[in-house]
Design a protein around this motif. Sequence first.
Motif, PDB file in Angstrom:
ATOM      1  N   VAL A  77       4.906   7.062  -2.881  1.00 39.81           N
ATOM      2  CA  VAL A  77       4.387   6.667  -4.188  1.00 39.81           C
ATOM      3  C   VAL A  77       5.510   6.791  -5.201  1.00 39.81           C
ATOM      4  O   VAL A  77       6.227   7.788  -5.248  1.00 39.81           O
ATOM      5  CB  VAL A  77       3.159   7.512  -4.616  1.00 39.81           C
ATOM      6  CG1 VAL A  77       1.972   7.212  -3.740  1.00 39.81           C
ATOM      7  CG2 VAL A  77       3.468   8.994  -4.615  1.00 39.81           C
ATOM      8  N   VAL A 106       3.198  12.299   2.538  1.00 36.22           N
ATOM      9  CA  VAL A 106       3.406  11.611   1.268  1.00 36.22           C
ATOM     10  C   VAL A 106       4.793  11.942   0.720  1.00 36.22           C
ATOM     11  O   VAL A 106       5.215  13.101   0.731  1.00 36.22           O
ATOM     12  CB  VAL A 106       2.338  12.000   0.228  1.00 36.22           C
ATOM     13  CG1 VAL A 106       2.587  11.273  -1.098  1.00 36.22           C
ATOM     14  CG2 VAL A 106       0.935  11.687   0.749  1.00 36.22           C
ATOM     15  N   ALA A 146      -3.328   0.945  -6.176  1.00 40.27           N
ATOM     16  CA  ALA A 146      -2.472   2.071  -5.786  1.00 40.27           C
ATOM     17  C   ALA A 146      -3.114   2.848  -4.631  1.00 40.27           C
ATOM     18  O   ALA A 146      -4.339   2.946  -4.548  1.00 40.27           O
ATOM     19  CB  ALA A 146      -2.253   2.998  -6.970  1.00 40.27           C
ATOM     20  N   PRO A 147      -2.291   3.426  -3.747  1.00 39.31           N
ATOM     21  CA  PRO A 147      -2.842   4.157  -2.598  1.00 39.31           C
ATOM     22  C   PRO A 147      -3.552   5.441  -3.011  1.00 39.31           C
ATOM     23  O   PRO A 147      -3.336   5.962  -4.111  1.00 39.31           O
ATOM     24  CB  PRO A 147      -1.603   4.460  -1.752  1.00 39.31           C
ATOM     25  CG  PRO A 147      -0.466   4.459  -2.723  1.00 39.31           C
ATOM     26  CD  PRO A 147      -0.821   3.402  -3.746  1.00 39.31           C
ATOM     27  N   GLN A 148      -4.377   5.962  -2.114  1.00 35.67           N
ATOM     28  CA  GLN A 148      -5.106   7.187  -2.382  1.00 35.67           C
ATOM     29  C   GLN A 148      -4.168   8.346  -2.683  1.00 35.67           C
ATOM     30  O   GLN A 148      -4.501   9.246  -3.457  1.00 35.67           O
ATOM     31  CB  GLN A 148      -6.003   7.546  -1.195  1.00 35.67           C
ATOM     32  CG  GLN A 148      -6.833   8.812  -1.364  1.00 35.67           C
ATOM     33  CD  GLN A 148      -7.785   8.762  -2.558  1.00 35.67           C
ATOM     34  OE1 GLN A 148      -8.334   7.713  -2.866  1.00 35.67           O
ATOM     35  NE2 GLN A 148      -7.973   9.889  -3.235  1.00 35.67           N
ATOM     36  N   ASP A 151       0.813  -1.211   0.000  1.00 35.36           N
ATOM     37  CA  ASP A 151       0.000   0.000   0.000  1.00 35.36           C
ATOM     38  C   ASP A 151       0.848   1.263   0.000  1.00 35.36           C
ATOM     39  O   ASP A 151       0.340   2.358   0.165  1.00 35.36           O
ATOM     40  CB  ASP A 151      -0.937   0.013   1.218  1.00 35.36           C
ATOM     41  CG  ASP A 151      -0.179  -0.053   2.545  1.00 35.36           C
ATOM     42  OD1 ASP A 151       1.073  -0.039   2.527  1.00 35.36           O
ATOM     43  OD2 ASP A 151      -0.855  -0.111   3.595  1.00 35.36           O
ATOM     44  N   GLY A 152       2.166   1.123  -0.197  1.00 36.59           N
ATOM     45  CA  GLY A 152       3.038   2.283  -0.245  1.00 36.59           C
ATOM     46  C   GLY A 152       3.299   2.883   1.114  1.00 36.59           C
ATOM     47  O   GLY A 152       3.928   3.927   1.218  1.00 36.59           O
ATOM     48  N   GLY A 153       2.853   2.263   2.188  1.00 35.53           N
ATOM     49  CA  GLY A 153       3.013   2.824   3.519  1.00 35.53           C
ATOM     50  C   GLY A 153       4.324   2.426   4.169  1.00 35.53           C
ATOM     51  O   GLY A 153       5.024   1.531   3.715  1.00 35.53           O
ATOM     52  N   ASP A 185       3.496   2.604  -8.957  1.00 34.24           N
ATOM     53  CA  ASP A 185       2.282   3.254  -8.444  1.00 34.24           C
ATOM     54  C   ASP A 185       1.678   4.187  -9.498  1.00 34.24           C
ATOM     55  O   ASP A 185       0.486   4.136  -9.788  1.00 34.24           O
ATOM     56  CB  ASP A 185       2.605   4.067  -7.185  1.00 34.24           C
ATOM     57  CG  ASP A 185       3.087   3.210  -6.038  1.00 34.24           C
ATOM     58  OD1 ASP A 185       2.439   2.192  -5.761  1.00 34.24           O
ATOM     59  OD2 ASP A 185       4.116   3.549  -5.428  1.00 34.24           O
ATOM     60  N   THR A 216       3.438   7.696   3.368  1.00 39.08           N
ATOM     61  CA  THR A 216       3.120   6.918   2.171  1.00 39.08           C
ATOM     62  C   THR A 216       4.058   7.340   1.045  1.00 39.08           C
ATOM     63  O   THR A 216       4.126   8.520   0.704  1.00 39.08           O
ATOM     64  CB  THR A 216       1.664   7.153   1.734  1.00 39.08           C
ATOM     65  OG1 THR A 216       0.777   6.713   2.760  1.00 39.08           O
ATOM     66  CG2 THR A 216       1.366   6.395   0.451  1.00 39.08           C
ATOM     67  N   GLU A 234      -5.335   0.275 -12.399  1.00 36.71           N
ATOM     68  CA  GLU A 234      -6.472   0.704 -11.588  1.00 36.71           C
ATOM     69  C   GLU A 234      -7.557   1.346 -12.449  1.00 36.71           C
ATOM     70  O   GLU A 234      -7.270   2.193 -13.313  1.00 36.71           O
ATOM     71  CB  GLU A 234      -6.007   1.716 -10.533  1.00 36.71           C
ATOM     72  CG  GLU A 234      -7.077   2.174  -9.567  1.00 36.71           C
ATOM     73  CD  GLU A 234      -7.424   1.137  -8.512  1.00 36.71           C
ATOM     74  OE1 GLU A 234      -8.285   1.425  -7.668  1.00 36.71           O
ATOM     75  OE2 GLU A 234      -6.819   0.021  -8.522  1.00 36.71           O
TER      76      GLU A 234
END
Length: 431
Positions: free
Chosen positions: A43, A72, A331-333, A33-35, A99, A41, A119
Amino acid sequence: MGDPGLSRRGFLAASAAAGAGMTALSGCGGGADGGSSDGTTTVEWWNISTTEPTKGVWAALAEKFEARNPQVKVKIVQWENDAYKSKMTALTASGKLPDIFHTWGGGVLRQQVDAGLVEDLTDRTGDFAEGLLPVAKEPYLLDGKVYGIPFDIGMVGFWYNKALFRDAGIAAPPATWTAFLDAVRALRAAGTTPLALAGKEKWPGMYYWAYLAMRTAGASALQKAYDDRDFTGAAFVRAGRHLRELVDLRPFQKGFLGAAYSTPTGQAATVGNGRAAMELMGQWAPVVQADAGRGLGGDLGFFPFPAVDGGEGAVTEVFGGGGGHALRSGAPQAAVDFLKFFASEATDRELVGKTGVLPVVPGAESALTDPNLKAVQAQLKSATGFQLYLDQAYAPAVGQEVNDSVGALIAGSGSPQQVAASITRTAKEAQ
Protein backbone atom coordinates in the motif's frame (compact mmCIF):
# COMPACT_ATOMS: atom_id res chain seq x y z
CA MET A 1 -0.33 26.45 7.42
CA GLY A 2 -1.65 22.79 7.64
CA ASP A 3 1.62 21.42 14.41
CA PRO A 4 4.15 18.78 15.28
CA GLY A 5 1.54 16.65 13.59
CA LEU A 6 0.33 17.65 10.19
CA SER A 7 -2.17 20.43 10.19
CA ARG A 8 -1.08 23.83 8.93
CA ARG A 9 2.10 24.20 11.00
CA GLY A 10 3.44 20.84 9.94
CA PHE A 11 3.30 21.49 6.27
CA LEU A 12 4.38 25.14 6.43
CA ALA A 13 7.50 24.20 8.34
CA ALA A 14 8.25 21.33 5.97
CA SER A 15 11.39 21.26 3.87
CA ALA A 16 10.86 22.05 0.20
CA ALA A 17 13.44 19.42 -0.66
CA ALA A 18 11.21 16.62 0.53
CA GLY A 19 9.83 15.98 -2.94
CA ALA A 20 13.21 15.12 -4.42
CA GLY A 21 13.63 11.53 -5.48
CA MET A 22 10.03 10.59 -4.77
CA THR A 23 7.93 8.07 -6.64
CA ALA A 24 6.81 9.05 -10.13
CA LEU A 25 3.13 9.75 -10.64
CA SER A 26 2.68 6.57 -12.63
CA GLY A 27 3.66 4.50 -9.60
CA CYS A 28 0.56 5.23 -7.55
CA GLY A 29 -1.58 2.47 -6.20
CA GLY A 30 0.75 -0.50 -6.50
CA GLY A 31 -1.39 -2.13 -9.15
CA ALA A 32 -5.13 -2.70 -9.30
CA ASP A 33 -5.29 -4.31 -5.89
CA GLY A 34 -1.81 -3.61 -4.50
CA GLY A 35 -0.94 -7.31 -4.66
CA SER A 36 2.20 -9.03 -5.90
CA SER A 37 3.18 -12.50 -7.09
CA ASP A 38 4.55 -13.49 -3.65
CA GLY A 39 1.26 -12.70 -1.92
CA THR A 40 2.45 -9.44 -0.37
CA THR A 41 0.13 -6.46 -0.57
CA THR A 42 1.89 -3.12 -0.99
CA VAL A 43 0.00 0.00 0.00
CA GLU A 44 1.37 3.38 -1.01
CA TRP A 45 0.99 6.05 1.66
CA TRP A 46 1.37 9.66 0.57
CA ASN A 47 1.82 12.13 3.42
CA ILE A 48 3.45 15.46 4.25
CA SER A 49 5.41 14.34 7.32
CA THR A 50 8.69 15.84 6.13
CA THR A 51 9.95 17.29 9.42
CA GLU A 52 11.06 15.70 12.66
CA PRO A 53 9.86 14.41 14.99
CA THR A 54 6.79 13.48 12.94
CA LYS A 55 8.72 11.99 10.03
CA GLY A 56 10.52 9.48 12.22
CA VAL A 57 7.50 8.69 14.37
CA TRP A 58 5.35 7.94 11.33
CA ALA A 59 8.02 5.76 9.75
CA ALA A 60 8.28 3.75 12.97
CA LEU A 61 4.49 3.34 13.08
CA ALA A 62 4.52 1.99 9.52
CA GLU A 63 7.16 -0.54 10.55
CA LYS A 64 5.08 -1.53 13.57
CA PHE A 65 2.06 -2.10 11.34
CA GLU A 66 4.15 -4.21 8.94
CA ALA A 67 5.41 -6.31 11.84
CA ARG A 68 1.82 -7.04 12.86
CA ASN A 69 0.80 -7.67 9.26
CA PRO A 70 3.70 -9.54 7.62
CA GLN A 71 1.90 -9.85 4.28
CA VAL A 72 1.63 -6.07 3.96
CA LYS A 73 4.28 -3.59 2.88
CA VAL A 74 3.75 0.15 3.45
CA LYS A 75 5.50 2.30 0.86
CA ILE A 76 5.88 5.81 2.27
CA VAL A 77 5.96 8.75 -0.16
CA GLN A 78 6.52 12.14 1.46
CA TRP A 79 6.00 15.58 -0.03
CA GLU A 80 6.34 19.16 1.13
CA ASN A 81 2.93 20.80 1.26
CA ASP A 82 2.94 22.89 -1.92
CA ALA A 83 4.56 20.11 -3.93
CA TYR A 84 2.00 17.68 -2.55
CA LYS A 85 -0.89 19.88 -3.59
CA SER A 86 0.52 20.18 -7.11
CA LYS A 87 1.03 16.43 -7.43
CA MET A 88 -2.43 15.66 -6.09
CA THR A 89 -3.98 18.12 -8.53
CA ALA A 90 -2.21 16.33 -11.37
CA LEU A 91 -3.25 12.92 -10.06
CA THR A 92 -6.86 14.00 -9.67
CA ALA A 93 -6.85 15.12 -13.30
CA SER A 94 -5.33 11.80 -14.35
CA GLY A 95 -7.97 9.84 -12.44
CA LYS A 96 -5.53 7.90 -10.26
CA LEU A 97 -4.82 8.57 -6.57
CA PRO A 98 -2.49 6.84 -4.07
CA ASP A 99 -3.82 4.00 -1.90
CA ILE A 100 -3.66 6.18 1.24
CA PHE A 101 -3.28 9.94 0.98
CA HIS A 102 -3.31 13.02 3.17
CA THR A 103 -6.45 15.15 3.04
CA TRP A 104 -7.73 18.26 4.76
CA GLY A 105 -11.30 17.43 3.76
CA GLY A 106 -13.66 20.10 2.54
CA GLY A 107 -13.93 21.34 -1.03
CA VAL A 108 -10.82 19.63 -2.41
CA LEU A 109 -11.91 16.25 -1.07
CA ARG A 110 -15.38 16.81 -2.50
CA GLN A 111 -13.91 17.40 -5.95
CA GLN A 112 -12.06 14.09 -5.70
CA VAL A 113 -15.16 12.33 -4.43
CA ASP A 114 -17.33 13.79 -7.18
CA ALA A 115 -14.81 12.49 -9.70
CA GLY A 116 -15.31 8.97 -8.31
CA LEU A 117 -11.70 8.71 -7.11
CA VAL A 118 -12.17 8.29 -3.33
CA GLU A 119 -13.37 5.25 -1.41
CA ASP A 120 -16.57 5.53 0.59
CA LEU A 121 -15.39 4.44 4.05
CA THR A 122 -18.76 4.57 5.79
CA ASP A 123 -19.21 0.80 6.08
CA ARG A 124 -15.54 -0.20 5.98
CA THR A 125 -14.53 1.92 9.01
CA GLY A 126 -17.69 1.94 11.11
CA ASP A 127 -16.23 -0.37 13.74
CA PHE A 128 -13.69 2.24 14.82
CA ALA A 129 -14.59 5.61 13.28
CA GLU A 130 -17.68 6.10 15.43
CA GLY A 131 -15.51 6.35 18.54
CA LEU A 132 -13.44 9.28 17.27
CA LEU A 133 -13.93 12.87 18.44
CA PRO A 134 -17.01 14.11 16.52
CA VAL A 135 -15.59 17.53 15.66
CA ALA A 136 -12.48 15.87 14.19
CA LYS A 137 -14.58 13.87 11.71
CA GLU A 138 -16.62 16.75 10.32
CA PRO A 139 -14.28 17.82 7.47
CA TYR A 140 -14.43 14.32 5.97
CA LEU A 141 -18.20 13.81 6.12
CA LEU A 142 -19.78 14.55 2.77
CA ASP A 143 -23.50 14.01 2.23
CA GLY A 144 -23.61 11.87 5.35
CA LYS A 145 -20.85 9.52 4.17
CA VAL A 146 -17.33 9.04 5.53
CA TYR A 147 -14.49 9.72 3.08
CA GLY A 148 -11.59 10.24 5.47
CA ILE A 149 -10.32 9.34 8.93
CA PRO A 150 -8.73 12.13 11.03
CA PHE A 151 -5.42 11.85 12.84
CA ASP A 152 -5.29 15.46 14.02
CA ILE A 153 -7.68 18.28 14.83
CA GLY A 154 -7.28 21.79 16.10
CA MET A 155 -8.63 25.30 16.14
CA VAL A 156 -7.44 28.84 15.62
CA GLY A 157 -7.35 31.27 18.51
CA PHE A 158 -5.20 34.03 19.99
CA TRP A 159 -1.79 33.15 21.41
CA TYR A 160 -0.55 35.92 23.66
CA ASN A 161 2.38 37.06 25.78
CA LYS A 162 1.21 37.25 29.37
CA ALA A 163 4.12 39.47 30.41
CA LEU A 164 3.38 42.05 27.72
CA PHE A 165 -0.29 42.01 28.70
CA ARG A 166 0.66 42.69 32.32
CA ASP A 167 2.99 45.51 31.29
CA ALA A 168 0.14 47.11 29.35
CA GLY A 169 -2.24 46.81 32.32
CA ILE A 170 -4.47 44.20 30.67
CA ALA A 171 -5.78 42.09 33.53
CA ALA A 172 -7.40 39.31 31.51
CA PRO A 173 -7.77 38.20 27.90
CA PRO A 174 -10.58 40.13 26.16
CA ALA A 175 -13.91 38.33 25.81
CA THR A 176 -15.54 40.75 23.34
CA TRP A 177 -14.37 42.45 20.15
CA THR A 178 -14.76 45.85 21.78
CA ALA A 179 -12.53 44.75 24.66
CA PHE A 180 -10.08 43.28 22.16
CA LEU A 181 -9.74 46.60 20.36
CA ASP A 182 -9.24 48.28 23.75
CA ALA A 183 -6.45 45.79 24.49
CA VAL A 184 -4.82 46.65 21.16
CA ARG A 185 -4.93 50.33 22.08
CA ALA A 186 -3.47 49.61 25.54
CA LEU A 187 -0.59 47.63 24.05
CA ARG A 188 0.21 50.37 21.57
CA ALA A 189 0.11 52.95 24.38
CA ALA A 190 2.62 50.82 26.28
CA GLY A 191 4.97 50.83 23.30
CA THR A 192 4.25 47.20 22.36
CA THR A 193 3.31 45.91 18.93
CA PRO A 194 -0.09 44.30 19.55
CA LEU A 195 -0.20 41.74 16.73
CA ALA A 196 2.12 39.88 14.39
CA LEU A 197 0.85 38.97 10.93
CA ALA A 198 2.31 37.16 7.94
CA GLY A 199 0.77 39.48 5.37
CA LYS A 200 2.79 37.99 2.53
CA GLU A 201 1.08 34.61 2.84
CA LYS A 202 -2.53 35.86 2.94
CA TRP A 203 -4.10 32.91 4.79
CA PRO A 204 -3.22 34.20 8.30
CA GLY A 205 -5.18 37.37 7.55
CA MET A 206 -8.12 35.33 6.30
CA TYR A 207 -8.47 33.93 9.82
CA TYR A 208 -9.61 37.35 11.09
CA TRP A 209 -12.34 37.82 8.51
CA ALA A 210 -13.52 34.23 8.82
CA TYR A 211 -13.86 34.43 12.60
CA LEU A 212 -15.53 37.84 12.43
CA ALA A 213 -17.99 36.44 9.88
CA MET A 214 -18.70 33.54 12.23
CA ARG A 215 -19.24 35.88 15.16
CA THR A 216 -21.49 38.28 13.24
CA ALA A 217 -23.47 35.82 11.09
CA GLY A 218 -22.98 32.49 12.87
CA ALA A 219 -20.95 29.49 11.73
CA SER A 220 -23.73 27.93 9.67
CA ALA A 221 -24.08 31.14 7.66
CA LEU A 222 -20.67 30.67 6.06
CA GLN A 223 -21.65 27.33 4.58
CA LYS A 224 -25.04 28.68 3.51
CA ALA A 225 -23.39 31.63 1.79
CA TYR A 226 -21.13 29.28 -0.11
CA ASP A 227 -24.02 27.02 -1.08
CA ASP A 228 -26.05 30.06 -2.21
CA ARG A 229 -23.01 31.68 -3.87
CA ASP A 230 -23.80 34.92 -2.06
CA PHE A 231 -21.56 36.58 0.54
CA THR A 232 -23.09 40.04 0.15
CA GLY A 233 -25.31 39.82 3.24
CA ALA A 234 -25.08 42.60 5.81
CA ALA A 235 -23.36 40.36 8.38
CA PHE A 236 -20.47 39.59 6.02
CA VAL A 237 -19.99 43.26 5.18
CA ARG A 238 -20.10 43.98 8.90
CA ALA A 239 -17.33 41.42 9.45
CA GLY A 240 -15.18 43.36 7.02
CA ARG A 241 -15.95 46.60 8.82
CA HIS A 242 -14.89 45.11 12.13
CA LEU A 243 -11.65 43.96 10.54
CA ARG A 244 -11.07 47.44 9.14
CA GLU A 245 -11.62 48.80 12.68
CA LEU A 246 -8.68 46.70 13.73
CA VAL A 247 -6.52 47.60 10.71
CA ASP A 248 -7.14 51.30 11.31
CA LEU A 249 -5.44 50.93 14.72
CA ARG A 250 -2.23 49.90 12.90
CA PRO A 251 -1.76 46.89 15.18
CA PHE A 252 0.71 44.83 13.15
CA GLN A 253 4.51 44.74 13.18
CA LYS A 254 6.56 46.94 10.85
CA GLY A 255 6.83 45.35 7.41
CA PHE A 256 4.01 42.87 8.05
CA LEU A 257 2.82 42.95 4.43
CA GLY A 258 6.09 41.36 3.34
CA ALA A 259 6.39 38.97 6.29
CA ALA A 260 6.11 35.20 6.01
CA TYR A 261 4.79 32.94 8.75
CA SER A 262 7.55 30.60 9.89
CA THR A 263 10.77 32.36 8.81
CA PRO A 264 13.24 33.79 11.37
CA THR A 265 11.77 37.27 10.81
CA GLY A 266 8.18 36.15 10.26
CA GLN A 267 4.97 36.15 12.25
CA ALA A 268 5.74 33.26 14.58
CA ALA A 269 9.25 34.49 15.41
CA THR A 270 7.98 38.01 16.09
CA VAL A 271 5.72 36.63 18.82
CA GLY A 272 8.19 33.98 19.98
CA ASN A 273 10.91 36.60 20.45
CA GLY A 274 8.61 38.91 22.41
CA ARG A 275 8.39 41.62 19.74
CA ALA A 276 4.60 41.38 19.43
CA ALA A 277 1.99 40.53 22.03
CA MET A 278 -0.36 38.29 20.03
CA GLU A 279 -0.98 36.24 16.94
CA LEU A 280 -4.16 34.60 15.66
CA MET A 281 -3.06 31.09 14.82
CA GLY A 282 -3.79 27.38 15.21
CA GLN A 283 -2.74 24.96 17.91
CA TRP A 284 0.67 24.48 16.28
CA ALA A 285 1.68 28.07 17.18
CA PRO A 286 3.83 27.31 20.27
CA VAL A 287 6.03 24.88 18.37
CA VAL A 288 6.60 27.24 15.44
CA GLN A 289 7.26 30.15 17.78
CA ALA A 290 9.97 28.08 19.45
CA ASP A 291 11.33 26.81 16.12
CA ALA A 292 11.51 30.24 14.51
CA GLY A 293 12.31 32.25 17.65
CA ARG A 294 13.02 31.67 21.32
CA GLY A 295 9.51 30.74 22.41
CA LEU A 296 7.70 32.21 25.40
CA GLY A 297 7.56 29.27 27.77
CA GLY A 298 5.36 30.01 30.79
CA ASP A 299 4.51 33.48 29.48
CA LEU A 300 2.51 32.03 26.58
CA GLY A 301 -1.26 31.92 26.92
CA PHE A 302 -4.27 31.13 24.74
CA PHE A 303 -7.76 32.58 24.45
CA PRO A 304 -10.61 31.99 21.98
CA PHE A 305 -11.65 34.56 19.39
CA PRO A 306 -13.87 37.09 21.20
CA ALA A 307 -17.62 37.53 20.81
CA VAL A 308 -18.93 40.38 18.66
CA ASP A 309 -21.57 42.53 20.32
CA GLY A 310 -24.94 41.91 18.67
CA GLY A 311 -23.61 39.06 16.55
CA GLU A 312 -25.41 35.80 15.83
CA GLY A 313 -22.40 33.57 16.47
CA ALA A 314 -21.28 32.09 19.79
CA VAL A 315 -17.75 31.90 21.20
CA THR A 316 -18.22 28.13 21.28
CA GLU A 317 -18.31 28.08 17.48
CA VAL A 318 -14.74 27.38 16.42
CA PHE A 319 -12.69 27.75 13.28
CA GLY A 320 -9.93 25.31 12.41
CA GLY A 321 -9.15 21.98 10.89
CA GLY A 322 -6.68 19.16 10.97
CA GLY A 323 -5.32 16.33 8.94
CA GLY A 324 -6.80 13.04 7.84
CA HIS A 325 -6.27 10.12 5.51
CA ALA A 326 -8.46 9.07 2.60
CA LEU A 327 -8.23 6.03 0.32
CA ARG A 328 -8.41 5.76 -3.44
CA SER A 329 -11.49 4.09 -4.80
CA GLY A 330 -10.97 0.33 -4.72
CA ALA A 331 -8.10 0.44 -2.23
CA PRO A 332 -7.20 -2.96 -0.73
CA GLN A 333 -8.36 -4.06 2.70
CA ALA A 334 -4.80 -3.61 3.96
CA ALA A 335 -5.22 0.15 3.49
CA VAL A 336 -8.37 0.11 5.64
CA ASP A 337 -6.53 -1.93 8.25
CA PHE A 338 -3.78 0.67 8.30
CA LEU A 339 -6.32 3.45 8.92
CA LYS A 340 -7.74 1.45 11.82
CA PHE A 341 -4.25 0.98 13.26
CA PHE A 342 -3.49 4.69 12.86
CA ALA A 343 -6.76 5.66 14.57
CA SER A 344 -6.25 3.35 17.56
CA GLU A 345 -5.86 4.70 21.09
CA ALA A 346 -2.33 3.33 21.35
CA THR A 347 -1.21 5.05 18.15
CA ASP A 348 -2.97 8.29 19.07
CA ARG A 349 -1.24 8.34 22.44
CA GLU A 350 2.09 8.00 20.67
CA LEU A 351 1.22 10.80 18.23
CA VAL A 352 0.10 13.09 21.05
CA GLY A 353 3.09 12.34 23.22
CA LYS A 354 5.79 12.42 20.55
CA THR A 355 4.53 14.82 17.88
CA GLY A 356 2.26 17.18 19.81
CA VAL A 357 -0.98 16.68 17.88
CA LEU A 358 -4.27 17.00 19.67
CA PRO A 359 -6.00 13.65 20.23
CA VAL A 360 -8.82 12.46 18.01
CA VAL A 361 -9.37 9.37 20.17
CA PRO A 362 -10.96 10.45 23.47
CA GLY A 363 -9.02 7.82 25.40
CA ALA A 364 -5.72 9.44 24.36
CA GLU A 365 -6.47 12.78 26.03
CA SER A 366 -4.50 11.85 29.15
CA ALA A 367 -1.33 12.01 27.03
CA LEU A 368 -1.75 15.81 26.79
CA THR A 369 0.48 17.66 29.25
CA ASP A 370 0.76 21.22 27.92
CA PRO A 371 -1.81 23.48 29.66
CA ASN A 372 -2.39 25.60 26.56
CA LEU A 373 -3.07 22.57 24.40
CA LYS A 374 -5.39 21.27 27.10
CA ALA A 375 -7.26 24.57 26.84
CA VAL A 376 -7.54 24.19 23.07
CA GLN A 377 -8.77 20.61 23.48
CA ALA A 378 -11.38 21.72 25.99
CA GLN A 379 -12.64 24.35 23.53
CA LEU A 380 -12.89 21.74 20.79
CA LYS A 381 -14.78 19.29 22.99
CA SER A 382 -17.31 21.94 24.00
CA ALA A 383 -17.69 23.36 20.49
CA THR A 384 -21.26 23.99 19.36
CA GLY A 385 -20.21 24.67 15.78
CA PHE A 386 -17.17 24.03 13.62
CA GLN A 387 -15.98 25.76 10.45
CA LEU A 388 -13.14 24.31 8.39
CA TYR A 389 -10.48 26.71 7.08
CA LEU A 390 -12.18 28.58 4.25
CA ASP A 391 -9.37 27.87 1.80
CA GLN A 392 -10.00 24.18 2.40
CA ALA A 393 -13.77 24.22 2.93
CA TYR A 394 -14.46 25.95 -0.37
CA ALA A 395 -13.46 25.09 -3.92
CA PRO A 396 -9.82 26.12 -4.49
CA ALA A 397 -10.60 29.22 -6.58
CA VAL A 398 -13.08 30.50 -4.00
CA GLY A 399 -10.74 29.84 -1.10
CA GLN A 400 -7.96 31.71 -2.87
CA GLU A 401 -10.23 34.66 -3.51
CA VAL A 402 -11.15 34.81 0.18
CA ASN A 403 -7.45 34.97 1.02
CA ASP A 404 -6.69 37.55 -1.67
CA SER A 405 -9.62 39.88 -1.05
CA VAL A 406 -9.17 39.88 2.72
CA GLY A 407 -5.47 40.49 2.16
CA ALA A 408 -6.34 43.53 0.08
CA LEU A 409 -8.60 44.83 2.85
CA ILE A 410 -5.81 44.46 5.40
CA ALA A 411 -3.36 46.16 3.04
CA GLY A 412 -5.73 49.12 2.64
CA SER A 413 -6.54 48.53 -1.02
CA GLY A 414 -9.94 46.90 -0.56
CA SER A 415 -13.19 47.62 1.24
CA PRO A 416 -15.58 45.44 3.25
CA GLN A 417 -18.07 45.62 0.38
CA GLN A 418 -15.42 44.64 -2.16
CA VAL A 419 -14.47 41.57 -0.11
CA ALA A 420 -18.06 40.37 -0.04
CA ALA A 421 -18.64 41.13 -3.72
CA SER A 422 -15.42 39.53 -5.01
CA ILE A 423 -15.94 36.31 -3.06
CA THR A 424 -19.52 36.16 -4.35
CA ARG A 425 -18.41 36.71 -7.94
CA THR A 426 -15.76 33.99 -7.73
CA ALA A 427 -18.18 31.56 -6.07
CA LYS A 428 -20.68 32.07 -8.90
CA GLU A 429 -17.98 31.60 -11.53
CA ALA A 430 -16.90 28.37 -9.85
CA GLN A 431 -20.36 26.79 -10.20
